[in-house]
Design an enzyme around this catalytic site. Structure first.
Site, PDB file in Angstrom:
ATOM      1  N   GLY A  10     116.801 113.948 -72.779  1.00  0.00           N
ATOM      2  CA  GLY A  10     116.874 114.327 -71.300  1.00  0.00           C
ATOM      3  C   GLY A  10     116.235 115.687 -70.925  1.00  0.00           C
ATOM      4  N   PHE A  11     116.445 115.950 -69.834  1.00  0.00           N
ATOM      5  CA  PHE A  11     115.906 117.097 -69.216  1.00  0.00           C
ATOM      6  C   PHE A  11     116.487 118.605 -70.037  1.00  0.00           C
ATOM      7  CE2 PHE A  11     117.006 120.270 -65.638  1.00  0.00           C
ATOM      8  CZ  PHE A  11     116.019 121.070 -66.050  1.00  0.00           C
ATOM      9  N   ILE A  12     117.875 118.449 -70.005  1.00  0.00           N
ATOM     10  CA  ILE A  12     118.666 119.570 -70.408  1.00  0.00           C
ATOM     11  C   ILE A  12     118.582 119.258 -72.253  1.00  0.00           C
ATOM     12  CG2 ILE A  12     120.749 120.910 -70.455  1.00  0.00           C
ATOM     13  CD1 ILE A  12     121.165 120.056 -67.552  1.00  0.00           C
ATOM     14  N   ASP A  31     119.254 109.053 -78.405  1.00  0.00           N
ATOM     15  CA  ASP A  31     119.228 108.725 -77.133  1.00  0.00           C
ATOM     16  C   ASP A  31     118.713 107.170 -76.998  1.00  0.00           C
ATOM     17  OD1 ASP A  31     117.624 108.958 -74.395  1.00  0.00           O
ATOM     18  OD2 ASP A  31     117.856 111.084 -74.673  1.00  0.00           O
ATOM     19  N   GLY A  36     116.248 109.293 -70.287  1.00  0.00           N
ATOM     20  CA  GLY A  36     115.481 110.649 -71.094  1.00  0.00           C
ATOM     21  C   GLY A  36     114.212 109.897 -71.193  1.00  0.00           C
ATOM     22  N   LEU A  76     125.648 115.036 -74.515  1.00  0.00           N
ATOM     23  CA  LEU A  76     125.190 115.185 -72.965  1.00  0.00           C
ATOM     24  C   LEU A  76     124.677 113.581 -72.551  1.00  0.00           C
ATOM     25  CD1 LEU A  76     124.530 118.260 -74.254  1.00  0.00           C
ATOM     26  CD2 LEU A  76     122.347 118.066 -73.159  1.00  0.00           C
ATOM     27  N   THR A  95     129.474 103.229 -68.732  1.00  0.00           N
ATOM     28  CA  THR A  95     128.799 104.011 -69.850  1.00  0.00           C
ATOM     29  C   THR A  95     129.267 105.633 -69.952  1.00  0.00           C
ATOM     30  OG1 THR A  95     126.903 104.676 -68.528  1.00  0.00           O
ATOM     31  CG2 THR A  95     126.666 102.623 -69.954  1.00  0.00           C
ATOM     32  N   TYR A 149     131.145 109.046 -59.817  1.00  0.00           N
ATOM     33  CA  TYR A 149     130.579 109.767 -60.744  1.00  0.00           C
ATOM     34  C   TYR A 149     131.598 111.033 -61.007  1.00  0.00           C
ATOM     35  CZ  TYR A 149     127.099 112.761 -63.169  1.00  0.00           C
ATOM     36  OH  TYR A 149     126.342 113.493 -63.861  1.00  0.00           O
ATOM     37  N   LYS A 153     133.493 111.324 -64.839  1.00  0.00           N
ATOM     38  CA  LYS A 153     133.188 112.420 -65.488  1.00  0.00           C
ATOM     39  C   LYS A 153     134.616 113.271 -65.718  1.00  0.00           C
ATOM     40  CE  LYS A 153     129.637 113.913 -66.942  1.00  0.00           C
ATOM     41  NZ  LYS A 153     128.708 113.720 -68.079  1.00  0.00           N
TER      42      LYS A 153
END
Ligand code: UDP
Length: 322
Positions: A10-12, A31, A36, A76, A95, A149, A153
């Site tokens: 992914g980005f981060i 991943d 990603g 992540l 997920t 979301y 989280k």
């Protein structure tokens, strides 16, 4: 050290992997390449210390070996971005929670440190800025899917903290505020890559709502420094920690600044939330982190300003267009 990074494409995650390899660590990434992208890790995938496993954190047996054989886990992997959450609500909820459950159970089995990335979304529409980690959260009703979301989280956070409480599993929960930088895809709705892409193409820039909502944007390089320091900080175990910038800008102000910096002729249009996300969408007006806790733990604050961030993002979008 050998780190397992879930969601490392992914980005981060990909920026984190590069940072860990540069420091001489080994990195194993799992991943499923759903959000990603292989391109994100293309520059490092031949590195001797790097290994990519294409698979899901939901695959328990695969994850068992990966957690057992690493020294610490950066978790992540997650559904990402408000747009995806609105479009795929079922996958998002299951997920997020199931993935974290697998990671934490295995970490508990093998007694491995885990840093879990959560999100500033969990503060919901609280107006109590700056947000302190132990402050109250204010989420909307379950009929409004954006809040799924935040809720999923938050449940991940509860689970991580429960492992700490029950068995002293070393967990660190990081609430990431808006994070930007090179390689962030515009595909999942994130505002800066979207605005920059449109400004450079002289296409209309869409500001949702009245544009008076504000955000604080932090450069991914600063965020990654915080993650690397926090996983090495025993005083952070069992704690929730904000990571983000405190430099606030309205979304309309952001559109104008990007248009000026790119010398663009784009029109700035105001678009109702309902026409993008459907009826009943709720946004948060302001989102500013308190950085007191992270300051005390590791003495971190962001180094890059919003102008640095925008310069980097503009250069990145220009480079990828050539
Ligand atoms: N936004 C916007 N135009 C876009 C994308 C986003 O006006 O093309 C707004 C969005 O409604 C929110 C802010 O920009 O108020 C930040 O959106 P983003 O999805 O980047 O992150 P969020 O803070 O919502 O997680």
């Amino acid at each position: 050290m050998r780190y397992l990074v879930t969601g490392g494409c992914g980005f981060i995650g990909s920026h984190l992997c590069t940072r860990l390899l540069d420091a001489g660590h080994e990195v194993v990434v799992i991943d499923d390449l759903s959000t990603g992208r292989f391109e994100n890790i293309e520059a490092i995938h031949q590195h001797a210390g790097f290994r990519l496993i294409v698979g899901s954190v939901l695959e328990h047996d695969l994850m068992d070996g990966l957690v057992r054989d690493c020294e610490a886990v950066f978790h992540l992997a997650s559904a990402v971005g408000v747009k995806l959450i609105m479009e795929q609500p079922v996958q998002t909820i299951s997920t997020i929670f199931q993935g974290t459950d697998v990671v934490l159970k295995l970490a508990a089995r093998y007694r491995k440190r885990v840093l879990l990335t959560s999100t500033s979304e969990v503060y919901g529409k609280s107006e109590n800025v700056p947000f302190h980690e132990d402050g109250d959260r204010l989420e909307g009703p379950t009929s409004k899917h954006r809040w799924a979301y935040a809720c999923a989280k938050a449940l991940d956070e509860f689970l991580a903290l429960a492992h700490w409480k029950q068995s002293r599993l070393p967990v660190i929960v990081v609430r990431l505020f808006n994070t930007v930088g090179p390689r962030q895809s515009a595909q999942y709705g994130m505002v800066i890559p979207n605005f920059v892409r449109r400004a450079l193409a002289n296409e209309p820039i869409s500001v949702y709502g009245d544009g008076q909502q504000s955000r604080c944007f932090c450069h991914v390089a600063d965020v990654v420094e915080a993650l690397v320091a926090l996983i090495e900080c025993p005083a952070a175990h069992g704690k929730v920690v904000n990571v983000g910038s405190t430099e606030e800008i309205t979304i309309r102000g952001l559109a104008e600044r990007i248009r000026t910096l790119t010398k663009s002729e784009s029109e700035i249009r105001t678009v109702p939330y309902a026409s993008v996300f459907g009826e009943g969408f709720e946004d948060m007006q302001r989102r500013i982190p308190s950085l007191d806790r992270i300051g005390e733990l590791i003495g971190w604050k962001p180094r890059k300003s919003l102008d640095d961030i925008l310069a980097d993002c503009i250069a990145d979008v220009r480079a990828s267009a050539t």
